[in-house]
Design a protein around this motif. Structure first.
Motif, PDB file in Angstrom:
ATOM      1  N   SER A 274       0.724  -1.292  -0.060  1.00 36.82           N
ATOM      2  CA  SER A 274      -0.001   0.095  -0.140  1.00 36.82           C
ATOM      3  C   SER A 274       0.733   1.122  -0.058  1.00 36.82           C
ATOM      4  CB  SER A 274      -1.009   0.129   1.161  1.00 36.82           C
ATOM      5  OG  SER A 274      -1.514   1.365   1.315  1.00 36.82           O
ATOM      6  N   SER A 275       0.506   2.251  -0.576  1.00 34.47           N
ATOM      7  CA  SER A 275       1.014   3.541  -0.537  1.00 34.47           C
ATOM      8  C   SER A 275       0.967   4.138   0.916  1.00 34.47           C
ATOM      9  CB  SER A 275       0.226   4.785  -1.428  1.00 34.47           C
ATOM     10  OG  SER A 275      -1.456   4.690  -0.960  1.00 34.47           O
ATOM     11  N   THR A 276       0.058   3.557   1.861  1.00 34.47           N
ATOM     12  CA  THR A 276       0.382   4.106   3.194  1.00 34.47           C
ATOM     13  C   THR A 276       1.726   3.348   3.912  1.00 34.47           C
ATOM     14  OG1 THR A 276      -0.999   2.217   3.992  1.00 34.47           O
ATOM     15  CG2 THR A 276      -2.042   4.111   3.334  1.00 34.47           C
ATOM     16  N   GLY A 277       2.187   2.517   3.311  1.00 37.73           N
ATOM     17  CA  GLY A 277       3.423   1.702   4.022  1.00 37.73           C
ATOM     18  C   GLY A 277       3.082   0.568   4.559  1.00 37.73           C
ATOM     19  N   ASP A 278       1.576   0.199   4.636  1.00 34.06           N
ATOM     20  CA  ASP A 278       1.162  -1.180   5.004  1.00 34.06           C
ATOM     21  C   ASP A 278       1.448  -2.260   4.164  1.00 34.06           C
ATOM     22  OD1 ASP A 278       0.195   0.658   7.031  1.00 34.06           O
ATOM     23  OD2 ASP A 278      -1.972   0.051   6.899  1.00 34.06           O
ATOM     24  N   VAL A 279       1.762  -3.398   4.812  1.00 29.81           N
ATOM     25  CA  VAL A 279       1.572  -4.837   3.943  1.00 29.81           C
ATOM     26  C   VAL A 279       0.602  -5.659   4.332  1.00 29.81           C
ATOM     27  CG1 VAL A 279       3.148  -6.700   3.070  1.00 29.81           C
ATOM     28  CG2 VAL A 279       4.071  -4.440   3.340  1.00 29.81           C
ATOM     29  N   THR A 280      -0.424  -6.011   3.739  1.00 32.44           N
ATOM     30  CA  THR A 280      -1.556  -6.769   4.152  1.00 32.44           C
ATOM     31  C   THR A 280      -1.611  -8.099   3.155  1.00 32.44           C
ATOM     32  OG1 THR A 280      -2.884  -4.930   4.520  1.00 32.44           O
ATOM     33  CG2 THR A 280      -3.786  -6.790   4.582  1.00 32.44           C
ATOM     34  N   ILE A 281      -1.765  -9.330   3.948  1.00 31.58           N
ATOM     35  CA  ILE A 281      -2.342 -10.554   3.322  1.00 31.58           C
ATOM     36  C   ILE A 281      -3.706 -10.673   3.517  1.00 31.58           C
ATOM     37  CG2 ILE A 281      -1.791 -13.105   3.510  1.00 31.58           C
ATOM     38  CD1 ILE A 281       0.586 -12.917   4.735  1.00 31.58           C
ATOM     39  N   PHE A 282      -4.300 -10.842   2.405  1.00 31.81           N
ATOM     40  CA  PHE A 282      -5.587 -11.428   2.148  1.00 31.81           C
ATOM     41  C   PHE A 282      -6.079 -12.479   1.739  1.00 31.81           C
ATOM     42  CE2 PHE A 282      -5.603  -6.581   1.271  1.00 31.81           C
ATOM     43  CZ  PHE A 282      -6.294  -5.887   2.058  1.00 31.81           C
ATOM     44  N   ARG A 283      -6.877 -13.182   2.629  1.00 33.77           N
ATOM     45  CA  ARG A 283      -7.212 -14.415   2.137  1.00 33.77           C
ATOM     46  C   ARG A 283      -8.543 -14.714   1.478  1.00 33.77           C
ATOM     47  NH1 ARG A 283      -5.915 -19.833   3.859  1.00 33.77           N
ATOM     48  NH2 ARG A 283      -4.621 -18.851   5.769  1.00 33.77           N
ATOM     49  N   HIS A 284      -8.412 -15.311   0.288  1.00 31.81           N
ATOM     50  CA  HIS A 284      -9.727 -15.639  -0.277  1.00 31.81           C
ATOM     51  C   HIS A 284     -10.221 -16.865  -0.143  1.00 31.81           C
ATOM     52  CE1 HIS A 284     -11.462 -17.041  -4.658  1.00 31.81           C
ATOM     53  NE2 HIS A 284     -12.371 -16.363  -4.151  1.00 31.81           N
ATOM     54  N   HIS A 285     -11.468 -16.678   0.522  1.00 31.99           N
ATOM     55  CA  HIS A 285     -12.276 -18.020   0.872  1.00 31.99           C
ATOM     56  C   HIS A 285     -13.123 -18.558  -0.361  1.00 31.99           C
ATOM     57  CE1 HIS A 285     -11.288 -16.812   5.117  1.00 31.99           C
ATOM     58  NE2 HIS A 285     -11.153 -15.483   4.676  1.00 31.99           N
ATOM     59  N   GLN A 286     -12.682 -19.623  -0.860  1.00 33.99           N
ATOM     60  CA  GLN A 286     -13.416 -20.043  -2.061  1.00 33.99           C
ATOM     61  C   GLN A 286     -14.656 -20.844  -1.612  1.00 33.99           C
ATOM     62  OE1 GLN A 286     -10.133 -22.298  -4.040  1.00 33.99           O
ATOM     63  NE2 GLN A 286      -9.005 -20.306  -4.285  1.00 33.99           N
ATOM     64  N   ASN A 287     -14.887 -21.105  -0.619  1.00 34.75           N
ATOM     65  CA  ASN A 287     -15.986 -22.027  -0.193  1.00 34.75           C
ATOM     66  C   ASN A 287     -17.255 -21.035  -0.320  1.00 34.75           C
ATOM     67  OD1 ASN A 287     -15.303 -20.696   1.881  1.00 34.75           O
ATOM     68  ND2 ASN A 287     -15.646 -22.105   3.400  1.00 34.75           N
ATOM     69  N   ASN A 288     -17.243 -19.751   0.085  1.00 33.15           N
ATOM     70  CA  ASN A 288     -18.104 -18.709   0.137  1.00 33.15           C
ATOM     71  C   ASN A 288     -17.892 -17.465  -0.649  1.00 33.15           C
ATOM     72  OD1 ASN A 288     -16.489 -17.492   1.899  1.00 33.15           O
ATOM     73  ND2 ASN A 288     -17.827 -17.375   3.532  1.00 33.15           N
ATOM     74  N   GLN A 289     -16.515 -17.369  -1.646  1.00 35.53           N
ATOM     75  CA  GLN A 289     -16.511 -16.424  -2.318  1.00 35.53           C
ATOM     76  C   GLN A 289     -16.117 -15.007  -1.453  1.00 35.53           C
ATOM     77  OE1 GLN A 289     -14.638 -16.697  -4.743  1.00 35.53           O
ATOM     78  NE2 GLN A 289     -15.311 -18.734  -5.798  1.00 35.53           N
ATOM     79  N   THR A 290     -15.532 -15.038  -0.434  1.00 41.50           N
ATOM     80  CA  THR A 290     -15.238 -13.624   0.260  1.00 41.50           C
ATOM     81  C   THR A 290     -13.787 -13.217   0.438  1.00 41.50           C
ATOM     82  OG1 THR A 290     -15.321 -14.729   2.377  1.00 41.50           O
ATOM     83  CG2 THR A 290     -17.358 -13.951   1.564  1.00 41.50           C
ATOM     84  N   LEU A 291     -13.538 -12.286   0.673  1.00 34.04           N
ATOM     85  CA  LEU A 291     -11.946 -11.708   1.054  1.00 34.04           C
ATOM     86  C   LEU A 291     -12.061 -11.312   2.417  1.00 34.04           C
ATOM     87  CD1 LEU A 291     -10.795  -9.995  -2.418  1.00 34.04           C
ATOM     88  CD2 LEU A 291      -9.602 -11.835  -1.159  1.00 34.04           C
ATOM     89  N   SER A 292     -10.798 -11.662   3.162  1.00 35.27           N
ATOM     90  CA  SER A 292     -10.867 -11.085   4.399  1.00 35.27           C
ATOM     91  C   SER A 292      -9.201 -10.735   4.860  1.00 35.27           C
ATOM     92  CB  SER A 292     -11.195 -12.033   5.586  1.00 35.27           C
ATOM     93  OG  SER A 292     -10.513 -13.151   5.550  1.00 35.27           O
TER      94      SER A 292
END
Length: 335
Positions: A53-71
């Protein structure tokens, strides 16, 4: 501005137009808000995506394929920062990320390099003053070595086995200190590296040889934003630019008949790399003049005028994103 990370499905190979463009409607599977501009993204594995991110943060997002959501699975806040990490506005843009699961390396505007491991809270290691200028991109050369490019035309190689925070090797463009924006390593021959930068030139480097590029190729008319060797067919390379072009560089033509000479300081030496699948014995990329008789260059999107900001390539598929706020998929690269 509301920035989002989105996962799309581009369907099966059934619906393809005459020019190889995909005709079915890509489907948005899920998306999630993202704080700051997305500077870079990399899949860590089948389910997790690391985002800079341009804010300096680094994030890991998980793709939940069973219900098609991201967290948001994990976040390192202000992994990059200018002066004071605690200051409310102190973040420096994280410009590049590269993954070798479970390891994650990030670089930023602050000249820092961070080494993270997925599922570990803090950084495993940080090189605070890795560079006095902005680091724009990073790649793994091998599991114990990374390469960074910066805004004054330098490539730096870092040996992760060494505890001292100094590069083991520095290579640079001579003359004007042209900012380098992107780098990619040849998938089979780790000593061959391609870079692109503000002047739109494509530079090919042999990191075993000297400190300057083996060849400089006139390419785009404006900044080159991304360069990628084809992961399974690295005689093909792709570059995209602010000038609205996306070039396919093909060195696969008749290469086997021509020895490759690398001229340096008046000496000519011939290198024969180990023969790998899908690859001629000698890499055409190390020819002193790769464009001579041995390279075809095609602009894959001739009528585009807006910047092509990003591209990726896998098998017969090319995907790219432009300032038209659109993502394009070409599913028949080698048709």
């Amino acid at each position: 501005q509301d920035n989002r990370i989105s996962i799309w499905s581009v369907g099966d190979l059934g619906n393809v137009g005459l020019n190889g463009e995909y005709q079915g409607e890509p489907q948005l599977l899920c998306d999630i808000r993202h704080n700051g501009d997305v500077m870079d993204m990399q899949f860590l594995d089948q389910e997790r995506i690391v985002v800079a991110s341009s804010t300096g943060d680094v994030t890991i997002f998980r793709h939940h394929q069973n219900n098609q959501t991201l967290s948001a699975n994990q976040r390192w806040e202000k992994a990059h920062y200018h002066v004071d990490r605690q200051a409310s506005c102190g973040g420096a843009a994280c410009t590049g990320v590269i993954c070798n699961n479970p390891e994650i390396v990030t670089v930023g505007e602050d000249g820092r390099i961070n080494f993270f491991r997925a599922d570990q809270k803090g950084a495993m290691r940080t090189i605070d003053n890795a560079d006095s200028s902005t680091l724009h991109a990073v790649t793994f050369l091998r599991t114990t070595e990374i390469l960074t490019v910066n805004s004054i035309g330098q490539l730096k190689i870092w040996d992760l086995r060494q505890q001292r925070n100094e590069p083991s090797q520095i290579l640079s463009l001579t003359g004007d200190r042209v900012p380098l924006h992107c780098v990619d390593r040849h998938p089979n021959q780790q000593h061959i590296v391609a870079t692109g930068g503000q002047d739109g030139m494509l530079s090919i480097w042999d990191i075993r040889q000297g400190t300057m590029p083996v060849s400089l190729l006139n390419a785009h008319e404006a900044e080159m934003w991304e360069v990628h060797f084809h992961p399974s067919d690295p005689d093909h390379l792709f570059t995209c630019s602010e000038d609205g072009s996306l070039w396919h560089w093909d060195t696969s033509t008749n290469v086997s008949e021509k020895p490759s000479f690398l001229h340096q300081g008046g000496r000519s030496s011939t290198y024969f790399s180990h023969n790998t699948i899908n690859q001629s014995v000698v890499s055409a990329w190390l020819s002193n003049d790769p464009t001579k008789d041995r390279m075809e260059i095609t602009n894959l999107i001739p009528n585009q005028t807006l910047s092509v900001n990003s591209l990726d390539v896998l098998g017969p598929c090319l995907v790219y994103g432009t300032d038209a706020e659109a993502i394009y998929v070409n599913r028949h690269l080698f048709a």
